[in-house]
Design an enzyme around this catalytic site. Structure first.
Site, PDB file in Angstrom:
ATOM      1  CB  SER A 147      61.604 -42.710  14.125  1.00  0.00           C
ATOM      2  OG  SER A 147      61.809 -41.933  12.580  1.00  0.00           O
ATOM      3  CE1 TYR A 160      58.317 -39.182  17.433  1.00  0.00           C
ATOM      4  CE2 TYR A 160      59.983 -38.639  15.442  1.00  0.00           C
ATOM      5  CZ  TYR A 160      58.822 -39.567  16.005  1.00  0.00           C
ATOM      6  OH  TYR A 160      58.874 -40.985  15.542  1.00  0.00           O
ATOM      7  CE  LYS A 164      59.511 -43.030  18.295  1.00  0.00           C
ATOM      8  NZ  LYS A 164      59.034 -43.656  18.195  1.00  0.00           N
TER       9      LYS A 164
END
Length: 257
Positions: A147, A160, A164
């Site tokens: 991401s 999160y 990533k």
């Protein structure tokens, strides 16, 4: 010419969103697909729909359920691919979650579920795919859907963004570790793509308009926007591409102003 003719491609989280779009394009390019999904009832139903869509293209596909946070799910995916199609050529690690939450009161269970789903399960799934490719002796392609969040921060994504970034780093290190076996490892870094994972966050009209304005192209990404880049990295056209990170973000990252 079909870029993935007769290649066997496994995609995790392929029942919807980016995974579904990538699976359908891989099928159009001649691949045989293993559609990984959560194993829950909703995931199974969606995965069966994807399999049906692929069969409508006169291509082959199976669905395999398994929680991406389960460290054994990768083995199940590989076993199913080999037993059905005889080999594994491409592994796309796409499954992921992003339950938005503030940092100071982050519940431990939310943090652990995110890390286990996005990174820990992915690590061992990549390992399982790599071992099968090594055994086959013909190389292969491993692609992680990371991401733009691997490169930038987010106040509601402190659990999160590290996962990533970890996927990006994993692909870089695996490119080194697996290069001797002609196994290429690359990361794709989507920007803001309109999927179920951010549907609630983007339901605010002002937030939606702001995110669109941040991109050079003036729009959010769609799942289909990821399909071409993944097919390229999976194909022999990218035979000398490994350890790379490909931003697919409409120019969001470079748009300082």
């Amino acid at each position: 010419m079909m870029l993935l003719k007769d290649k066997v491609v496994i995609i995790t989280g392929a029942s919807r969103g980016i995974g579904r779009a990538v699976a359908l394009e891989c099928a159009r390019q001649g691949a045989k697909l293993v559609i990984g999904h959560s194993g829950r009832a909703s995931g199974l139903a969606a995965a069966k729909n994807v399999v049906s869509e692929i069969q409508d293209l006169d291509k082959q596909a199976i669905e395999v359920g398994g929680d991406a946070a389960d460290l054994d799910t990768g083995d199940r995916l590989i076993d199913a691919a080999v037993s059905t199609f005889g080999k594994v050529d491409v592994f796309v690690n796409n499954a992921g979650i992003c339950p938005f939450h503030s940092f100071l009161d982050m519940p431990k269970e939310v943090y652990m579920q995110t890390v286990n789903t996005n990174l820990n399960g992915a690590y061992f799934a990549v390992q399982a795919a790599a071992n099968q490719m090594k055994k086959q002796g013909k190389g292969g392609s491993i692609i992680a859907i990371s991401s733009i969040s691997a490169l930038v921060g987010g106040a509601m994504q402190t659990h999160y963004t590290p996962t990533k970034a970890g996927l990006l780093s994993l692909m870089q290190s695996c490119a080194v570790a697996l290069g001797p076996y002609n196994i290429r490892c690359n990361a794709v870094l989507p920007g803001t793509i309109a999927t179920d994972i951010n549907k609630e966050d983007l339901s605010d009209p002002d937030k939606l308009a702001y995110m669109r304005s941040r991109t050079c192209l003036g729009r959010l990404g769609e799942p289909d926007d990821l399909a071409g880049p993944v097919v390229f990295l999976a194909s022999d056209m990218a035979r000398y591409v490994t350890g790379a990170s490909l931003l697919v973000d409409g120019g969001l990252f470079v748009n300082l102003q």
